[in-house]
Design an enzyme around this catalytic site. Sequence first.
Site, PDB file in Angstrom:
ATOM      1  N   GLU A 263     -16.670   4.249   0.444  1.00 50.46           N
ATOM      2  CA  GLU A 263     -15.519   5.110   0.729  1.00 50.46           C
ATOM      3  C   GLU A 263     -15.585   6.377  -0.130  1.00 50.46           C
ATOM      4  OE1 GLU A 263     -13.078   5.476   2.688  1.00 50.46           O
ATOM      5  OE2 GLU A 263     -12.599   3.561   3.643  1.00 50.46           O
TER       6      GLU A 263
ATOM      7  N   ARG B 192      -2.431  -2.357  -2.823  1.00 51.84           N
ATOM      8  CA  ARG B 192      -3.385  -1.696  -3.714  1.00 51.84           C
ATOM      9  C   ARG B 192      -3.419  -0.213  -3.370  1.00 51.84           C
ATOM     10  NH1 ARG B 192      -8.276  -0.101  -1.613  1.00 51.84           N
ATOM     11  NH2 ARG B 192      -9.126  -1.162   0.224  1.00 51.84           N
TER      12      ARG B 192
ATOM     13  N   ASN C 231      -5.168   3.353  -2.404  1.00 55.89           N
ATOM     14  CA  ASN C 231      -6.260   3.617  -1.474  1.00 55.89           C
ATOM     15  C   ASN C 231      -6.674   5.081  -1.519  1.00 55.89           C
ATOM     16  OD1 ASN C 231      -8.019   2.245   0.320  1.00 55.89           O
ATOM     17  ND2 ASN C 231      -7.048   3.244   2.061  1.00 55.89           N
TER      18      ASN C 231
ATOM     19  N   GLU D  45      -3.338  -5.566   5.522  1.00 55.02           N
ATOM     20  CA  GLU D  45      -3.231  -4.555   6.570  1.00 55.02           C
ATOM     21  C   GLU D  45      -2.250  -4.981   7.659  1.00 55.02           C
ATOM     22  OE1 GLU D  45      -6.935  -2.831   7.836  1.00 55.02           O
ATOM     23  OE2 GLU D  45      -7.880  -3.166   5.881  1.00 55.02           O
TER      24      GLU D  45
ATOM     25  N   ASN E 227      -4.691   6.494   4.629  1.00 52.39           N
ATOM     26  CA  ASN E 227      -6.050   6.997   4.773  1.00 52.39           C
ATOM     27  C   ASN E 227      -6.070   8.482   5.116  1.00 52.39           C
ATOM     28  OD1 ASN E 227      -8.410   5.383   4.320  1.00 52.39           O
ATOM     29  ND2 ASN E 227      -7.686   3.988   5.909  1.00 52.39           N
TER      30      ASN E 227
ATOM     31  N   ASP F 112      -9.862   6.648   9.722  1.00 48.53           N
ATOM     32  CA  ASP F 112     -10.156   6.342   8.319  1.00 48.53           C
ATOM     33  C   ASP F 112     -10.220   7.659   7.544  1.00 48.53           C
ATOM     34  OD1 ASP F 112     -10.889   5.014   5.959  1.00 48.53           O
ATOM     35  OD2 ASP F 112     -12.139   3.592   7.021  1.00 48.53           O
TER      36      ASP F 112
END
Length: 296
Positions: A19, A103, A105, A124, A151, A202
């Site tokens: 990522e 968490r 991101n 999710e 995201n 994403d």
Amino acid sequence: MLESPHIEVLLDVKTKLGEGPLWDAESQRLYWIDSADGRIFRATQDGCELRSWDVGEAIGSMAVSRDGSYFLAALRTGLYRIDVSSGHRELVVDPEPELPNNRLNDGKVDRQGRFVFGSMDTLEEQATGRLYSYTPDGQLNTLDSGIVVSNGPCFSPNGRTLYFSDTWTGEIWAYDYDTANGQTANRRTFATVDTSTGGAADGATVDAEGYLWQALVYGGKIIRYDPDGTVDRIIKTPVLKVTSLAFGGADLDTLFVTSMARPPLPRFPEDGQQRGSLFSISGLGVRGLPEPRFGA
């Protein structure tokens, strides 16, 4: 006119959940992370001088500090300063101590040096995530809430539009962004993603022409959107689980693309041999914008 792209594997590092690619123009180095393994990677434009830092827990995104001495990292349990030389980490702020199943991101630095980042439900499923801004003088501000998976935060060339996705809504949002105080207003749908085909929004970035590029995770595509939200171009990638992307290189004309080797949940698809690789795409005929460092 856009040219035919050339896609190649830059580094076959087999990141479980690659990522957050970030090209640091000052050092001419590419950074990216393995969210699941809790590592930050760094390499040159051609994939040499590979180095990594173990941050000790899941990581969602990171930024380089203004003086280059530390990373500001969005880890599972909060924002941390991680010393580049020693790897020592220090908690800056935990935005969600009351939400143990969340968490932190994806995140990006705005043109004024603030770090804009989001949180997510690790399964999710629940809309417990939020969108935050952390300022160089230590202020944490909540910009939005009710998010499942944060995201793709990124900014228009003038910095006055913030783009952002809640992955499973099928929508990419745009906000008016006040560059003076970092506040958001007027959230609206910029574009929609057809999640019925298996792909979802994403990581994202904006090029110098103001077009938004987004990785379609599980769909094996990169989509370029016109500033009005219409699809301008679609590029098929060698793997389905393409996760994020960033322009970089000496001329900011190479697109670096991360992918995942292992899906985070059993319901997500497996992939081919090149899963988890870091890819580079050249010959796109467009350039990106230099990403700011964190700090005043």
